[in-house]
Write a protein that holds these residues in place. Structure first.
Motif, PDB file in Angstrom:
ATOM      1  N   VAL A 112      26.980  25.740  51.520  1.00 10.96           N
ATOM      2  CA  VAL A 112      25.903  26.084  50.590  1.00 10.96           C
ATOM      3  C   VAL A 112      25.923  25.158  49.368  1.00 10.96           C
ATOM      4  N   GLU A 113      27.134  24.847  48.928  1.00 11.09           N
ATOM      5  CA  GLU A 113      27.230  23.998  47.739  1.00 11.09           C
ATOM      6  C   GLU A 113      26.664  22.598  48.016  1.00 11.09           C
ATOM      7  N   ALA A 143      23.076  22.868  47.759  1.00  8.10           N
ATOM      8  CA  ALA A 143      22.655  22.958  46.354  1.00  8.10           C
ATOM      9  C   ALA A 143      22.711  21.576  45.692  1.00  8.10           C
ATOM     10  N   PHE A 144      23.726  20.817  46.023  1.00  7.63           N
ATOM     11  CA  PHE A 144      23.815  19.447  45.506  1.00  7.63           C
ATOM     12  C   PHE A 144      22.679  18.587  46.059  1.00  7.63           C
ATOM     13  N   GLU A 158      19.611  19.058  44.182  1.00 10.63           N
ATOM     14  CA  GLU A 158      19.631  18.406  42.863  1.00 10.63           C
ATOM     15  C   GLU A 158      19.744  16.883  42.988  1.00 10.63           C
ATOM     16  N   LEU A 180      22.172  15.150  44.125  1.00  2.00           N
ATOM     17  CA  LEU A 180      23.466  14.731  43.585  1.00  2.00           C
ATOM     18  C   LEU A 180      24.382  14.161  44.663  1.00  2.00           C
ATOM     19  N   THR A 210      18.457  28.500  53.933  1.00  2.00           N
ATOM     20  CA  THR A 210      19.413  28.592  52.826  1.00  2.00           C
ATOM     21  C   THR A 210      18.944  27.766  51.633  1.00  2.00           C
ATOM     22  N   GLU A 251      16.510  29.698  49.850  1.00  2.00           N
ATOM     23  CA  GLU A 251      17.141  30.779  49.086  1.00  2.00           C
ATOM     24  C   GLU A 251      17.755  30.272  47.789  1.00  2.00           C
ATOM     25  N   LEU A 252      18.259  29.060  47.830  1.00  2.00           N
ATOM     26  CA  LEU A 252      18.807  28.482  46.590  1.00  2.00           C
ATOM     27  C   LEU A 252      17.706  28.352  45.543  1.00  2.00           C
ATOM     28  N   VAL A 303      17.127  31.652  44.079  1.00  5.56           N
ATOM     29  CA  VAL A 303      18.102  32.055  43.062  1.00  5.56           C
ATOM     30  C   VAL A 303      17.619  31.614  41.681  1.00  5.56           C
ATOM     31  N   SER A 304      17.165  30.381  41.600  1.00  2.00           N
ATOM     32  CA  SER A 304      16.603  29.919  40.326  1.00  2.00           C
ATOM     33  C   SER A 304      15.433  30.794  39.916  1.00  2.00           C
ATOM     34  N   GLY A 305      14.625  31.149  40.897  1.00  2.00           N
ATOM     35  CA  GLY A 305      13.472  31.986  40.616  1.00  2.00           C
ATOM     36  C   GLY A 305      13.864  33.351  40.079  1.00  2.00           C
ATOM     37  N   VAL A 306      14.885  33.932  40.667  1.00  5.05           N
ATOM     38  CA  VAL A 306      15.359  35.245  40.207  1.00  5.05           C
ATOM     39  C   VAL A 306      15.823  35.151  38.758  1.00  5.05           C
ATOM     40  N   LEU A 307      16.553  34.087  38.446  1.00  9.50           N
ATOM     41  CA  LEU A 307      17.039  33.913  37.069  1.00  9.50           C
ATOM     42  C   LEU A 307      15.867  33.716  36.107  1.00  9.50           C
TER      43      LEU A 307
END
Lengths: 278, 208
Positions: free
Chosen positions: A7-8, A11-12, A15, A17, A39, A42-43, A46-50
């Motif tokens: 997952v990480e 996520a990278f 971005e 990265l 997935t 979904e990442l 997560v930003s959306g939820v925040l």
């Protein structure tokens, strides 16, 4: 199947990265893997939820009032320190080396072992014991009484100590302790115990070279961390020279061990500990 | 008298360092709501946010002469607030079971008990907010602070980097790591098909 990026990594990837090679691999994988594509979505979710957490309303009036009052006090303290410091018993203090213990307020106690160890060339620098007391008791009150209590206490403290204004200077001692990571809290509590705030003597001009560096370190680190260091022990940590900084926070005291060479660097803090003030 | 209210931040700060008694208060009033939002989101608790903000503004008051003008005054103020929050959060992490957090957990479990349908009503919004806060508590501070600034409060990565005094790439990687860690506990709030490993008891939203 075995090559799902974790997952990480995803996520990278999102971005941008990842290294080019890895990025190509992940991009290729996602095209054919619905699970990883999901997935990735979904990442984003997560930003959306925040982001969906509702905006914070403006500062409530009671907090704003408290803030105004504290700024007011700071303004008055500053004004007081400019022109009335000598009027009300806060002497413009000379340097008081450890070899003149009579000048220090020991409250009837024997000269602490700490002081004798420190006598080899160390110089006490401070805004005065009364200031130290004021700082400590104020913070104690605020810790106990919540957000409303400090005001009263500070007003009293201010009356009693008109020169309790910045720039403050921490008291500097040399206890000779070789602090260790394991026993830091106990060792620090011992040193704090053995150090009685000096009474009304400070050193504005004649601080020695080493202590100026220590002061700067204590003030700048204190600002960075949002704490106020009232005592610095020029000592050792795990065998190497180190400065141990004390910030009383009410009934606990924060201790920071810093590398004298690296106070300004983010890695300069070697160790941090909190102990209950005795 | 010139209208102090209309002076730019930098001028206010200069006046403050020169002994002007009003300038700093004007600066505070100008930015306090925004910084309050930062403190509240960082701390997740009103009282602690208030304490952190008092500390921060007093620190700024005292250290104004150290402001060198290499950044915006607002960035500098943000940095001081964020540092004050960081310090308190780290202390809180050091002793995890404060009354505040117990309260939060109680509210959290009550809310969960109250939930039946789980529609987009007020209760589930409250729950979502508590979930978010509880989930953030589980992250390393660096990641938590980066995500709070960027995802929650909407600061640009460049702004967050200046505030946190790190490179933009660092902010991005902290955010990426944080999102990856939050995914199991938060994705279900948005996604109708949560991954398999959530919703067991308090799931990943259980702090400490």
């Amino acid at each position: 199947m075995t090559s799902h990026p974790d997952v990480e990594a995803l996520a990278f990837f999102a971005e941008e990265l990842l290294e080019p090679d890895e990025e190509r691999t992940v991009a290729h994988h996602i095209e054919t893997c619905a699970l990883c594509a999901a997935t990735l979505d979904e990442l984003t979710a997560v930003s959306g939820v925040l982001a969906d957490v509702p905006p914070v309303p403006p500062m409530p009036q009671d907090v704003a009032d408290l803030l105004d009052r504290r700024i007011d006090e700071a303004v008055r303290e500053r004004a007081g320190s400019d022109d009335t410091a000598t009027e009300t018993g806060g002497p413009v203090a000379p340097v008081v080396p450890f070899t003149r213990p009579k000048k220090r307020g020991f409250n009837g106690m024997n000269l602490p072992r700490l002081m004798m160890l420190a006598a080899a060339g160390a110089v006490v620098v401070g805004g005065g014991g009364a200031v130290l007391n004021a700082v400590m008791s104020t913070q104690q009150e605020s810790a106990v009484g919540g957000s409303a209590a400090p005001l009263l206490q500070e007003e009293q403290a201010e009356e009693a100590v008109p020169d309790a204004a910045q720039p403050y200077k921490p008291e500097i001692v040399g206890s000779g302790t070789d602090y260790t990571s394991k026993d830091l809290a106990d060792q620090a509590a011992d040193v704090l115990d053995a150090t009685v705030p000096e009474s009304g003597y400070g050193a504005e001009e004649e601080a020695q070279d080493g202590s100026i560096l220590i002061e700067e370190c204590a003030v700048s680190l204190g600002e960075r961390l949002g704490v106020r260091f009232t005592l610095v022990d020029d000592a050792r940590f795990e065998g190497a020279p180190a400065w141990v900084l004390f910030a009383p926070m009410g009934d606990t005291t924060e201790v920071y061990v810093v590398d004298p060479a690296g106070c300004e660097s983010p890695d300069g803090v070697l160790e941090q500990e909190t102990f209950t003030t005795r | 008298m010139d209208a102090v209210q209309e002076l730019p931040d930098r001028e206010l700060l200069t006046r403050h360092t020169q002994g002007d008694d009003q300038a700093f208060a004007v600066l505070v009033r100008r930015h306090r709501d925004r910084l309050w939002a930062v403190a509240v989101r960082m701390m997740g608790d009103r009282e602690e946010a208030s304490d952190a903000l008092q500390d921060a503004f007093l620190s700024a008051f005292r250290s104004a002469d150290r402001f060198r003008g290499e950044s915006q005054v607002t960035t500098w103020l943000h940095r001081i607030v964020v540092n004050a929050c960081h310090d308190r959060l780290r202390r809180r992490k050091a002793r995890p079971s404060t009354p505040t957090e117990d309260d939060t957990l109680d509210v959290l479990s009550n809310d969960r008990l109250g939930r039946v349908g789980g529609g987009p009503d007020h209760a589930s919004q409250t729950e979502a907010r508590l979930d978010v806060h509880a989930a953030l508590e589980t992250l390393p501070l660096d990641q938590r602070m980066a995500l709070t600034l960027v995802d929650m409060l909407g600061y640009r990565v460049e702004e967050a980097a200046q505030i946190l005094d790190v490179a933009t790439g660092t902010v991005k990687s902290r955010c990426a790591r944080g999102r990856a860690k939050l995914l199991p506990s938060l994705a279900h709030l948005r996604n109708p098909h949560p991954p398999r490993d959530v919703t067991t008891g308090r799931g990943g939203a259980n702090p400490s």
